[in-house]
Design an enzyme around this catalytic site. Structure first.
Site, PDB file in Angstrom:
ATOM      1  N   SER A   1       0.751  -1.216  -0.097  1.00  0.00           N
ATOM      2  CA  SER A   1      -0.134  -0.134   0.151  1.00  0.00           C
ATOM      3  C   SER A   1       0.868   1.236   0.008  1.00  0.00           C
ATOM      4  O   SER A   1       2.096   1.256   0.089  1.00  0.00           O
ATOM      5  CB  SER A   1      -0.891  -0.083   1.073  1.00  0.00           C
ATOM      6  OG  SER A   1      -0.309   0.436   2.485  1.00  0.00           O
TER       7      SER A   1
ATOM      8  N   SER B   1       0.896   3.813   2.338  1.00  0.00           N
ATOM      9  CA  SER B   1       0.784   4.296   3.431  1.00  0.00           C
ATOM     10  C   SER B   1       2.212   4.986   3.881  1.00  0.00           C
ATOM     11  O   SER B   1       2.279   5.714   4.917  1.00  0.00           O
ATOM     12  CB  SER B   1       0.229   3.493   4.492  1.00  0.00           C
ATOM     13  OG  SER B   1       1.520   2.256   4.840  1.00  0.00           O
TER      14      SER B   1
ATOM     15  N   LYS C   1       5.492   0.438   9.542  1.00  0.00           N
ATOM     16  CA  LYS C   1       5.203   1.917   9.753  1.00  0.00           C
ATOM     17  C   LYS C   1       6.462   2.528  10.396  1.00  0.00           C
ATOM     18  O   LYS C   1       7.430   1.676  10.557  1.00  0.00           O
ATOM     19  CB  LYS C   1       4.037   1.911  10.937  1.00  0.00           C
ATOM     20  CG  LYS C   1       2.665   1.335  10.234  1.00  0.00           C
ATOM     21  CD  LYS C   1       1.966   2.186   9.325  1.00  0.00           C
ATOM     22  CE  LYS C   1       0.690   1.670   8.817  1.00  0.00           C
ATOM     23  NZ  LYS C   1       0.102   2.113   7.585  1.00  0.00           N
TER      24      LYS C   1
ATOM     25  N   SER D   1      -2.916   6.437   5.877  1.00  0.00           N
ATOM     26  CA  SER D   1      -2.334   5.373   6.662  1.00  0.00           C
ATOM     27  C   SER D   1      -3.221   5.039   7.819  1.00  0.00           C
ATOM     28  O   SER D   1      -3.728   5.800   8.608  1.00  0.00           O
ATOM     29  CB  SER D   1      -1.266   6.059   7.118  1.00  0.00           C
ATOM     30  OG  SER D   1      -0.360   5.029   8.147  1.00  0.00           O
TER      31      SER D   1
END
Length: 248
Positions: A41, A43, A104, A195
């Site tokens: 993705s 994010s 992350k 996100s």
């Protein structure tokens, strides 16, 4: 048994042994040292892009049951544990569904107070340095036909990286104050308006859930192409991202 059949049987057995040894070696490397990971993705744009393939260092934070393939419940906590540092880009298991891997950036450490106000990140009541650096035009399905602002954040420990600001009034731009519990971490994506992270459903991430620290991008392909689609390589490979740091 004829000599020919003996030779064939012996050759087959040797091939099986070599295959088993190779598989065991791959499992050991994946469990103890490095695990490949792909970015699904946007994010973490622009630090990491969809189609980036990177290695995750398994030994950076020690080992938990999630370090082992299929995550057998062999032990709890971590062994040879080392704590993530603020600013690390890390892979972890989603607390609400430990079958899912997320990637992350570590923003909040145990005991920290984290809040976002008007798009500015605050750590323990102090605004994180944030400077407009330029603009960026996302690619593929994230391209809305215009460039978006890029900001450079610098954390209190000196770690610096860029973030995207797709929408100045998104739900994640103004949050309540979060107090990170002991043994947990607050994670955020660099693409702040796109996100799912600790500001939302992800919540605080236990140390046990960490898989490892992202290290280096070893392969990158654009336009949602599969690495197996070699006919797309001439147009879609991002050679400039090969062997680039996955941290910033």
């Amino acid at each position: 048994m004829s000599e020919t059949k003996k030779d064939q049987s012996g050759g087959l057995w040797e091939n099986v042994k070599v295959l088993v040894q190779a598989l065991l070696l791959a499992v050991i490397i994946r469990t103890l040292f490095f695990q490949p990971f792909s970015i699904p993705s946007g994010s973490m744009m622009e630090t990491l892009l969809v189609g980036d393939y990177l290695f995750v260092s398994k030994y950076s934070y020690g080992y938990s049951k999630y370090s082992v393939p299929f995550s057998p419940d062999l032990f709890s906590g971590r062994i040879w544990s080392d704590e993530p540092e603020r600013g690390d880009v890390a892979v972890f298991r989603l607390p609400s569904n430990t079958k899912i891997d997320y990637i992350k950036r570590v923003i909040g450490l145990p005991g920290d107070r984290i809040q976002v106000t008007d798009g500015v990140l605050f750590i323990n009541g102090e605004a994180v340095k944030r400077e407009l650096e330029g603009s960026y035009e996302p690619e593929g399905r994230y391209n809305q036909g215009e460039e978006v602002p890029v900001y450079r954040e610098t954390l209190p420990n000196g770690v610096t990286y860029t973030t995207l600001d797709l929408n100045p009034n998104s739900p994640g731009d103004n949050t309540r104050e979060f107090v990170v519990p002991e043994g947990h971490y607050f994670m955020m994506g660099d693409n702040r308006d796109n996100s799912q992270d600790s500001r939302f459903e992800v919540g605080y991430v236990p140390l046990e859930n960490f898989i490892g620290r992202a290290t280096v991008i070893f392969f990158s392909i654009a336009n949602d192409s599969s690495p197996l689609e070699v006919w797309n390589w001439p147009s879609d490979l991002r050679f400039d991202r090969f062997f680039k740091s996955a941290q910033r």
